[in-house]
Scaffold this motif. Structure first.
Motif, short mmCIF file in Angstrom:
data_model
loop_
_atom_site.label_atom_id
_atom_site.label_comp_id
_atom_site.label_asym_id
_atom_site.label_seq_id
_atom_site.Cartn_x
_atom_site.Cartn_y
_atom_site.Cartn_z
N VAL A 61 0.84 -1.20 0.00
CA VAL A 61 0.00 0.00 0.00
C VAL A 61 0.87 1.25 0.00
O VAL A 61 0.43 2.33 -0.40
CB VAL A 61 -0.95 -0.02 1.22
N THR A 62 2.11 1.12 0.45
CA THR A 62 3.04 2.26 0.44
C THR A 62 3.16 2.86 -0.95
O THR A 62 3.22 4.08 -1.11
CB THR A 62 4.43 1.80 0.93
N PHE A 63 3.15 2.02 -1.97
CA PHE A 63 3.28 2.52 -3.34
C PHE A 63 2.00 3.22 -3.80
O PHE A 63 2.06 4.18 -4.57
CB PHE A 63 3.63 1.38 -4.29
N LEU A 64 0.86 2.75 -3.32
CA LEU A 64 -0.39 3.45 -3.64
C LEU A 64 -0.40 4.84 -2.98
O LEU A 64 -0.90 5.81 -3.56
CB LEU A 64 -1.59 2.63 -3.17
N PHE A 65 0.17 4.91 -1.78
CA PHE A 65 0.30 6.20 -1.11
C PHE A 65 1.25 7.11 -1.90
O PHE A 65 1.02 8.32 -2.02
CB PHE A 65 0.82 5.99 0.30
N ALA A 66 2.32 6.52 -2.47
CA ALA A 66 3.25 7.31 -3.29
C ALA A 66 2.54 7.86 -4.53
O ALA A 66 2.79 9.00 -4.94
CB ALA A 66 4.45 6.46 -3.70
N MET A 67 1.66 7.07 -5.13
CA MET A 67 0.89 7.56 -6.28
C MET A 67 0.03 8.75 -5.89
O MET A 67 -0.07 9.74 -6.63
CB MET A 67 0.00 6.44 -6.83
N PHE A 68 -0.60 8.68 -4.72
CA PHE A 68 -1.43 9.78 -4.25
C PHE A 68 -0.60 11.03 -3.99
O PHE A 68 -0.97 12.14 -4.39
CB PHE A 68 -2.16 9.37 -2.96
N LEU A 69 0.54 10.89 -3.33
CA LEU A 69 1.40 12.04 -3.05
C LEU A 69 1.91 12.67 -4.33
O LEU A 69 1.98 13.90 -4.45
CB LEU A 69 2.57 11.62 -2.16
N ASN A 70 2.27 11.85 -5.30
CA ASN A 70 2.74 12.39 -6.57
C ASN A 70 1.65 13.19 -7.28
O ASN A 70 1.94 14.18 -7.95
CB ASN A 70 3.24 11.27 -7.48
N TYR A 71 0.40 12.75 -7.13
CA TYR A 71 -0.69 13.52 -7.73
C TYR A 71 -0.85 14.87 -7.03
O TYR A 71 -1.12 15.89 -7.67
CB TYR A 71 -2.00 12.74 -7.65
N TYR A 72 -0.66 14.89 -5.71
CA TYR A 72 -0.69 16.17 -4.99
C TYR A 72 0.41 17.09 -5.49
O TYR A 72 0.16 18.28 -5.76
CB TYR A 72 -0.53 15.92 -3.49
N PHE A 73 1.62 16.57 -5.62
CA PHE A 73 2.73 17.38 -6.12
C PHE A 73 2.47 17.84 -7.56
O PHE A 73 2.83 18.96 -7.94
CB PHE A 73 4.05 16.60 -6.04
N LEU A 74 1.87 16.96 -8.35
CA LEU A 74 1.56 17.32 -9.74
C LEU A 74 0.59 18.49 -9.80
O LEU A 74 0.79 19.43 -10.58
CB LEU A 74 0.96 16.11 -10.46
N ARG A 75 -0.45 18.47 -9.00
CA ARG A 75 -1.42 19.58 -8.98
C ARG A 75 -0.76 20.87 -8.51
O ARG A 75 -1.01 21.95 -9.05
CB ARG A 75 -2.61 19.23 -8.11
N LEU A 76 0.09 20.77 -7.48
CA LEU A 76 0.79 21.94 -6.99
C LEU A 76 1.71 22.51 -8.07
O LEU A 76 1.77 23.73 -8.29
CB LEU A 76 1.60 21.56 -5.74
N GLU A 77 2.41 21.63 -8.75
CA GLU A 77 3.33 22.08 -9.80
C GLU A 77 2.58 22.69 -10.98
O GLU A 77 3.04 23.65 -11.59
CB GLU A 77 4.20 20.92 -10.25
N ALA A 78 1.42 22.13 -11.32
CA ALA A 78 0.63 22.68 -12.41
C ALA A 78 0.15 24.09 -12.09
O ALA A 78 0.14 24.98 -12.96
CB ALA A 78 -0.57 21.78 -12.70
N ARG A 79 -0.23 24.34 -10.84
CA ARG A 79 -0.65 25.68 -10.45
C ARG A 79 0.52 26.67 -10.54
O ARG A 79 0.36 27.80 -11.01
CB ARG A 79 -1.22 25.66 -9.02
#
Length: 210
Positions: A61-79
């Motif tokens: 599940v750690t890797f699923l959490f990494a996918m979620f965190l990367n999506y957060y960083f992606l949205r932040l970077e897009a803004r």
């Protein structure tokens, strides 16, 4: 041109020069902020992968959490990228019109109205999903591919010795009462959406980033 007009022209020129320098500085600052966000994502992904793979008892599940965190960083970077794009548009506008005017190379004399409108209501030329797709294409699809491969490797390492079937790998992705097939379906749909968004953004907004 009388002295008053000369002074006024000089003031306008100085103001535009200072604006140009400020916008270039903003571009540089936000370019650095983009790099910082990507670094956060890389460091976080590496740390979580090391934790998950370092001990067989640690959950996939750690890797699923990494996918979620990367999506957060992606949205932040897009803004941040959209803010960078606002400064980029202003700099390009002045490079295309102000300096030709100064060098008497036939610039557009009405360009200052467009600049005033942009200063009054700053807005990026790209939408939110364009920015998400563009940052995916530049960095995050590669990060997501690495997370996916590491997740599958973690699932495979947790299987009994032998030649496991694909279905055994799917079953190993289960989380509590949630079946492995359901988890695989959710992850596959998420990755398909990311790839589709990246392709869509590249097709509809082929921005050349300097």
């Amino acid at each position: 041109m009388d002295p008053a007009q000369v002074r006024a022209h000089g003031n306008v020129t100085n103001a535009l020069i200072h604006l140009y320098r400020a916008e270039v500085g903003k571009m540089t600052a936000y370019r650095q902020r983009l790099d910082i966000t990507t670094n956060w994502s890389v460091v976080t992904t590496t740390g979580l992968a090391s934790f998950a793979l370092g001990n067989p008892a640690n959950s996939h599940v750690t890797f699923l959490f990494a996918m979620f965190l990367n999506y957060y960083f992606l949205r932040l970077e897009a803004r941040r990228f959209r803010t960078y794009d606002v400064a980029r548009q202003r700099v390009r506008m002045m490079e295309q019109h102000f300096y030709p005017d100064m060098l008497e190379l036939g610039g557009d004399g009405a360009w200052h109205q467009a600049l005033l409108a942009e200063l009054a209501r700053p807005r990026s030329g790209m939408g939110r999903y364009h920015a998400l797709g563009w940052r995916l294409n530049r960095n995050y699809l590669w990060l997501y591919a690495a997370v996916l491969l590491a997740w599958l490797a973690k699932l495979d390492l947790g299987l009994p010795a032998g030649a496991p079937s694909v279905w055994a790998l799917v079953d190993a992705a289960a989380i509590g009462r949630l079946s492995g097939a359901a988890v695989m379906t959710v992850v596959g749909s998420f990755y398909a959406a990311l790839v589709g968004l990246g392709l869509w953004a590249a097709w509809h907004f082929p921005l050349e980033e300097g």
